[in-house]
Design an enzyme around this catalytic site. Structure first.
Site, PDB file in Angstrom:
ATOM      1  N   ASP A 163       0.783  -0.900  -0.409  1.00 33.98           N
ATOM      2  CA  ASP A 163      -0.153  -0.068   0.106  1.00 33.98           C
ATOM      3  C   ASP A 163       0.669   1.426   0.039  1.00 33.98           C
ATOM      4  O   ASP A 163       2.154   1.594   0.326  1.00 33.98           O
ATOM      5  CB  ASP A 163      -1.011   0.067   0.958  1.00 33.98           C
ATOM      6  CG  ASP A 163      -2.015   0.875   0.911  1.00 33.98           C
ATOM      7  OD1 ASP A 163      -2.234   1.143  -0.030  1.00 33.98           O
ATOM      8  OD2 ASP A 163      -2.855   1.432   1.697  1.00 33.98           O
TER       9      ASP A 163
ATOM     10  N   HIS B 291       2.088   3.420  -9.046  1.00 36.77           N
ATOM     11  CA  HIS B 291       2.224   1.767  -9.338  1.00 36.77           C
ATOM     12  C   HIS B 291       3.674   1.371  -9.726  1.00 36.77           C
ATOM     13  O   HIS B 291       3.662   0.243  -9.465  1.00 36.77           O
ATOM     14  CB  HIS B 291       0.744   1.766 -10.350  1.00 36.77           C
ATOM     15  CG  HIS B 291      -0.278   2.114  -9.174  1.00 36.77           C
ATOM     16  ND1 HIS B 291      -0.587   1.655  -7.766  1.00 36.77           N
ATOM     17  CD2 HIS B 291      -1.559   2.903  -9.686  1.00 36.77           C
ATOM     18  CE1 HIS B 291      -2.113   2.342  -7.213  1.00 36.77           C
ATOM     19  NE2 HIS B 291      -2.001   2.753  -8.668  1.00 36.77           N
TER      20      HIS B 291
ATOM     21  N   LEU C 159      10.356 -21.139  -4.560  1.00 35.68           N
ATOM     22  CA  LEU C 159       8.885 -19.524  -3.588  1.00 35.68           C
ATOM     23  C   LEU C 159       7.870 -19.689  -4.526  1.00 35.68           C
ATOM     24  O   LEU C 159       7.362 -19.801  -5.980  1.00 35.68           O
ATOM     25  CB  LEU C 159       9.872 -17.956  -3.529  1.00 35.68           C
ATOM     26  CG  LEU C 159       8.479 -17.429  -3.191  1.00 35.68           C
ATOM     27  CD1 LEU C 159       9.033 -17.352  -1.712  1.00 35.68           C
ATOM     28  CD2 LEU C 159       9.240 -16.126  -4.745  1.00 35.68           C
TER      29      LEU C 159
HETATM   30  C1  IPE Z   1      -5.475  -3.004   0.090  1.00 36.86           C
HETATM   31  O1  IPE Z   1      -5.429  -1.233   0.056  1.00 36.86           O
HETATM   32  C2  IPE Z   1      -5.353  -3.125  -1.254  1.00 36.86           C
HETATM   33  C3  IPE Z   1      -4.553  -3.294  -2.106  1.00 36.86           C
HETATM   34  C4  IPE Z   1      -3.008  -3.284  -1.337  1.00 36.86           C
HETATM   35  C5  IPE Z   1      -4.470  -4.796  -2.982  1.00 36.86           C
HETATM   36  P1  IPE Z   1      -6.010  -0.176  -0.542  1.00 36.86           P
HETATM   37  O2  IPE Z   1      -5.525   1.552  -0.119  1.00 36.86           O
HETATM   38  O3  IPE Z   1      -7.196  -0.088  -1.036  1.00 36.86           O
HETATM   39  O4  IPE Z   1      -6.955   0.003   1.267  1.00 36.86           O
HETATM   40  P2  IPE Z   1      -7.720   0.723   2.258  1.00 36.86           P
HETATM   41  O5  IPE Z   1      -8.559   1.414   0.633  1.00 36.86           O
HETATM   42  O6  IPE Z   1      -6.982   2.288   2.264  1.00 36.86           O
HETATM   43  O7  IPE Z   1      -8.001   0.734   3.386  1.00 36.86           O
HETATM   44  C1  IPE Z   2      -2.059  -0.069  -3.272  1.00 39.98           C
HETATM   45  O1  IPE Z   2      -1.802   1.539  -3.292  1.00 39.98           O
HETATM   46  C2  IPE Z   2      -2.040  -0.635  -4.137  1.00 39.98           C
HETATM   47  C3  IPE Z   2      -2.910  -0.819  -5.204  1.00 39.98           C
HETATM   48  C4  IPE Z   2      -3.984  -0.702  -3.822  1.00 39.98           C
HETATM   49  C5  IPE Z   2      -3.841  -1.209  -5.871  1.00 39.98           C
HETATM   50  P1  IPE Z   2      -2.193   2.674  -3.554  1.00 39.98           P
HETATM   51  O2  IPE Z   2      -2.947   2.820  -4.255  1.00 39.98           O
HETATM   52  O3  IPE Z   2      -3.920   1.901  -2.908  1.00 39.98           O
HETATM   53  O4  IPE Z   2      -1.585   4.038  -2.657  1.00 39.98           O
HETATM   54  P2  IPE Z   2      -1.788   4.832  -1.598  1.00 39.98           P
HETATM   55  O5  IPE Z   2      -2.907   4.242  -0.623  1.00 39.98           O
HETATM   56  O6  IPE Z   2      -3.217   5.654  -2.443  1.00 39.98           O
HETATM   57  O7  IPE Z   2      -1.233   5.606  -1.659  1.00 39.98           O
HETATM   58 MG    MG Z   3      -4.020   1.892  -0.278  1.00 33.70          MG
END
Ligand code: IPE
Ligand code: IPE
Ligand code: MG
Length: 236
Positions: free
Chosen positions: A16, A33, A127
């Protein structure tokens, strides 16, 4: 006081913070990303080097469809790109790829690319890499319950015999040990619908850095921390 050394077989990661990483740099979220993919490659490589058996990565949740379609589309595109670019290296490193989540409702080309990689790595013995794509813990449990109900109704199983082990065998993660350690960077202190059943007794590790900045050193730090935990499972 003696410190018990816990075994570690399975690490699961909620990757995240990609979006915030990019925004803080004045870049579009997709660049975050991309940087996140670079970080994940290093973590996969490192996991293989230290002989970890199972690594599960949360890539796209059942709730992430709520994001603007431009972001969803670029995430799907990145997934295909990752598989196409990395498959040879994954194969060479003996990585066995598996996907957990609802593959059926993914765009056809994403699904095809993932299925090709699963097939191409199925005999590998290194793995075991599970990527959670269109994955939701509740969705997984709902699907399991439906199939169990069907099997009970048709007499394939006896409802009186439903137990933990049977439920596990209906989950996407059937046959995979529960995560020992769940890592979530980015400062959020929540699970976000990840592996709800499987993490009943997992150790949790949080850090403030955004996923693109997460390094194998951070990963090792989490594992070292895990070794110092006292896992009691409700006992003494
Ligand atoms: C969790 O992250 C999902 C992934 C890392 C794929 P999110 O960014 O979607 O989660 P919330 O919305 O902060 O809970
Ligand atoms: C995690 O990074 C990747 C996915 C959920 C696909 P985010 O896109 O949630 O990044 P933030 O949380 O908005 O910074
Ligand atoms: Mg996120």
């Amino acid at each position: 006081m003696s410190i018990k050394r816990n075994d570690i077989r399975h690490v699961a990661v909620i990757m995240d913070g990609n979006g915030r990483w990019a925004t803080e740099r004045g870049l579009p979220r997709i660049q975050g990303h991309r940087a996140g993919v670079a970080a994940l490659k290093e973590i996969i490589k490192y996991s293989g080097e230290i002989g970890l058996e199972y690594l599960t990565l949360y890539v796209f949740s059942t709730e992430n469809w709520k994001r603007p379609s431009i972001e969803v589309n670029s995430l799907m595109g990145l997934l295909i790109e990752f598989v196409e670019k990395e498959l040879e290296e994954l194969k060479a490193n003996g990585v066995k790829l598996m996907v957990i989540g609802d593959l059926e409702s993914l765009p056809r080309n994403v699904r095809a690319s993932l299925e090709r990689a699963i097939l191409a790595t199925e005999k590998n013995k290194g793995l075991h890499l599970s990527v959670a794509v269109n994955y939701g813990g509740r969705d997984e449990i709902v699907r399991a319950v439906k199939r169990i109900a069907d099997d009970a109704a048709s007499g394939r199983i006896d409802a009186a015999q439903i137990d933990d082990r049977m439920i596990e065998s209906y989950l996407y993660t059937a046959g995979i040990p529960d995560p020992d350690l769940v890592i979530r960077p980015s400062g959020e202190l929540r699970i976000s619908n990840f592996l709800l059943w499987q993490i009943a007794y997992s150790e949790l590790w949080f850090s403030n850095c955004y996923w693109p900045d997460f390094t194998p050193e951070d990963f090792q730090r989490a594992i070292d921390d895990y070794y110092r935990r006292d896992r009691r499972y409700g006992g003494l």
